[in-house]
Design a protein around this motif. Structure first.
Motif, short mmCIF file in Angstrom:
data_model
loop_
_atom_site.label_atom_id
_atom_site.label_comp_id
_atom_site.label_asym_id
_atom_site.label_seq_id
_atom_site.Cartn_x
_atom_site.Cartn_y
_atom_site.Cartn_z
N ALA A 116 0.70 -1.25 -0.12
CA ALA A 116 -0.02 -0.16 -0.01
C ALA A 116 0.84 1.34 -0.08
N THR A 117 2.15 1.10 0.26
CA THR A 117 3.24 2.28 0.20
C THR A 117 3.32 3.00 -1.21
N SER A 118 3.39 2.01 -1.94
CA SER A 118 3.69 2.16 -3.44
C SER A 118 2.38 2.13 -4.33
N ILE A 119 1.53 1.06 -4.30
CA ILE A 119 0.40 1.22 -5.09
C ILE A 119 -0.99 1.15 -4.37
N ASN A 120 -2.08 1.03 -4.93
CA ASN A 120 -3.35 1.11 -4.31
C ASN A 120 -3.86 -0.38 -4.28
N PRO A 121 -4.07 -1.22 -3.11
CA PRO A 121 -4.66 -2.45 -3.22
C PRO A 121 -6.11 -2.48 -2.80
N LEU A 122 -6.77 -3.50 -2.90
CA LEU A 122 -8.30 -3.55 -2.38
C LEU A 122 -8.39 -5.08 -1.95
N TYR A 123 -8.45 -5.54 -0.57
CA TYR A 123 -8.81 -6.53 0.04
C TYR A 123 -10.21 -6.94 0.15
N VAL A 124 -10.58 -7.85 -0.58
CA VAL A 124 -11.91 -8.56 -0.79
C VAL A 124 -12.16 -9.75 0.07
N THR A 125 -12.70 -9.90 1.13
CA THR A 125 -13.10 -11.10 1.80
C THR A 125 -14.50 -11.40 1.84
N GLY A 126 -14.60 -12.81 1.41
CA GLY A 126 -15.88 -13.49 1.50
C GLY A 126 -16.20 -14.28 2.61
N GLU A 127 -15.05 -14.76 3.38
CA GLU A 127 -15.04 -15.76 4.32
C GLU A 127 -15.17 -15.18 5.83
N GLU A 128 -14.47 -14.01 6.08
CA GLU A 128 -14.12 -13.33 7.41
C GLU A 128 -14.92 -11.91 7.35
N SER A 129 -15.35 -11.42 8.54
CA SER A 129 -15.75 -10.09 8.41
C SER A 129 -14.77 -9.12 8.69
N LEU A 130 -15.01 -7.92 8.50
CA LEU A 130 -13.77 -6.89 8.63
C LEU A 130 -13.28 -6.81 10.03
N SER A 131 -14.11 -6.94 10.76
CA SER A 131 -13.50 -6.90 12.27
C SER A 131 -12.17 -8.00 12.39
N GLN A 132 -12.74 -9.22 11.88
CA GLN A 132 -11.58 -10.54 11.79
C GLN A 132 -10.51 -10.19 11.26
N ILE A 133 -10.50 -9.34 9.83
CA ILE A 133 -9.41 -8.92 9.34
C ILE A 133 -8.55 -7.72 10.24
N ALA A 134 -9.35 -7.03 10.82
CA ALA A 134 -8.66 -6.11 11.60
C ALA A 134 -7.74 -6.42 12.68
N MET A 135 -8.53 -7.42 13.39
CA MET A 135 -7.92 -8.15 14.59
C MET A 135 -6.58 -8.78 14.17
N ARG A 136 -6.40 -9.32 12.86
CA ARG A 136 -5.54 -10.16 12.53
C ARG A 136 -4.37 -9.28 12.23
N ALA A 137 -4.73 -7.94 11.46
CA ALA A 137 -3.57 -7.10 11.39
C ALA A 137 -3.13 -6.50 12.52
N ARG A 138 -3.73 -6.23 13.50
CA ARG A 138 -3.31 -5.71 14.72
C ARG A 138 -2.33 -6.82 15.46
N ARG A 139 -2.85 -7.96 15.25
CA ARG A 139 -1.98 -9.04 15.93
C ARG A 139 -0.51 -9.31 15.44
N LEU A 140 -0.66 -9.02 14.05
CA LEU A 140 0.53 -9.00 13.25
C LEU A 140 1.31 -7.56 13.14
N SER A 141 1.01 -6.74 13.93
CA SER A 141 1.46 -5.26 13.90
C SER A 141 1.66 -4.68 12.27
N LEU A 142 0.60 -4.87 11.59
CA LEU A 142 0.55 -4.41 10.21
C LEU A 142 0.13 -2.70 10.15
N ASN A 143 0.60 -1.95 9.50
CA ASN A 143 0.11 -0.70 9.27
C ASN A 143 -0.94 -0.80 8.05
#
Length: 454
Positions: A116-143
């Protein structure tokens, strides 16, 4: 209006039937027939099917088509870039498969956050909710503050949003959860997977947007859905592991923009999937002591030479039918090499159990492992060992000859880089360039010479 007809399509093999059945007549699977509504064309359309086409489709001379090198976008993960052939190609469609829980979603979330620092991505999830994705991102310390994410399963809605927002990369997790409103079958069926993938491929080519599809796998380990799914995409990647190790191997099964069978090695950690820059050191991490039945060989995966330890155990069998077991190596190849040893070297091990293993969960299919397998078997049978700084590779024929293998120079350079001092190789792989390497070369041209070496 023409009457709507009903067909039943097998979600395992795609076989079409006019009536429902508990078992597919083609693949013999049970409870796999899905109902599909078909709108037949009218008689006028059938007789004049080309009336609406003018024939003015643009035709170009192939010699005048631009062949400029595709500009790739880096994923900021060197191992992934290596497998892809250098990075992400605009307009390409990538299919990523693997067992549940192996790290597919984790890897793609890391890629989306870093890219995301160089190009514009779009993450589409059909299996998990957005809150689950956000929780995983925080656990992995991702910006992920600037990462666009949406939860959607309608392929028409996803394409409309993509065309409107024009991202550079779209990640679909997963293709089996998508459905097209043009079909009545359930998501994950053969018709839905094929139609959803076809629309996404068409959108990627027209808009030059890179699309990464996550694919489920079946019980036998192959990617679920119709086989045509792998033909439609540009690249097929498979995440694999032996199940007992934290290391993962990402293998390219198909790649229109790079080498096939190229691999990348990753380690699953608490902070996500981390790349392993020196896989040979991992596969040889426990190769310290000199023991009978242990031999190190140099295999080649794609463009990368790897050092792998081959272990053999030959023991007197208490059974009337001795066992032959190989893990990570081809079973039929083992039977053939045992026959060569018996015929050409008069080594009678027909009443012994033979167990063979490629350490580290590697799967070796190339014939360069033949000589290492034979030396490991003889070493275990004779209770003799090779010095731990000895490397082996070579192909063995049915008449007992040892044949050279391709890229011998790269293999020997990799061995010398890791401190190996002696190499047992076919005579055809000992060229003049070996004088420049700090390694002693022992050449063999017949398998009978192996007994003297061990």
């Amino acid at each position: 209006m023409a009457k709507v007809k009903t067909q039943y399509v097998c979600n395992e093999c795609g076989n079409v039937s006019t009536k429902w059945a508990g078992q597919c007549s083609a693949c013999k699977e049970w409870n796999c027939m899905d109902e599909v509504k078909v709108q037949p064309t009218s008689g006028v359309a059938k007789t004049n099917r080309y009336a609406n086409y003018s024939g003015d489709v643009a035709i170009q001379k192939l010699g005048k088509v631009s062949t400029e090198k595709q500009l790739r976008s880096t994923t900021h993960i060197n191992e992934l870039d290596r497998v892809l052939g250098g990075g992400l190609v605009p307009g390409s469609v990538i299919l990523l498969g693997g067992d549940p829980g192996i790290g597919k979603s984790t890897l793609l979330l890391q890629v989306s956050a870093q890219i995301a620092t160089s190009i514009n991505p779009l993450y589409v999830t059909g299996e998990e909710s957005l809150s689950q994705i956000a929780m995983r991102a925080r656990r992995l310390s991702l910006n992920v503050d600037d990462l666009d994410c949406m939860a959607e399963t309608s392929v028409e809605s996803i394409i409309a949003t993509t065309v409107s927002k024009q991202p550079d990369l779209v990640v679909i997790d997963s293709i089996q959860t998508l459905f097209s409103e043009q079909l009545t079958s359930i998501p994950g069926s053969v018709s839905q997977v094929k139609e959803s993938a076809a629309q996404l491929v068409r959108m990627a080519k027209q808009s030059r947007i890179t699309v990464i599809l996550v694919g489920h796998v079946t019980k036998d380990g192959s990617i679920a859905g119709p086989r045509i799914l792998e033909h439609m995409v540009d690249t097929v990647l498979y995440f694999e592991s032996d199940g007992n190790s934290r290391y993962r191997v990402l293998r390219a099964l198909k790649n229109r923009f790079g080498a096939v069978n190229e691999i990348g090695v990753f380690a699953m950690t608490e902070t996500g999937v981390k790349e392993v820059e020196n896989p040979s050191a991992i596969f040889l991490s426990e190769h310290q002591a000199e023991k009978p039945g242990s031999v190190v060989m140099v295999t080649r995966e794609g463009t990368r030479p790897l050092l792998v330890e081959i272990q053999a155990l030959v023991d007197q069998s208490p059974l009337g039918n001795p066992r032959r077991l190989s893990v990570g190596l081809e079973h039929n190849r083992l039977a053939m090499l045992l026959a060569v040893l018996h015929r050409m070297c008069q080594l009678a091990i027909h009443d012994h159990d033979v167990f063979l293993n490629a350490v580290g969960g590697m799967k070796i299919t190339e014939t360069a492992a033949d000589l290492a397998i034979i030396i490991a078997i003889v070493s275990s049978f004779k209770n003799r060992y090779l010095p731990k700084d000895t490397i082996v590779f070579g192909e063995v024929g049915l008449t007992g000859e040892v044949r050279p293998v391709h890229n011998g120079e790269d293999r020997l350079k990799e061995a010398a880089h890791h401190g190996f001092k002696t190499a047992i190789v076919p005579k055809g792989n000992a060229g003049k360039w070996v004088k420049n390497l700090d390694i002693k070369i022992i050449t063999v041209d017949q398998v009978s010479q192996v007994l003297d070496l061990v």
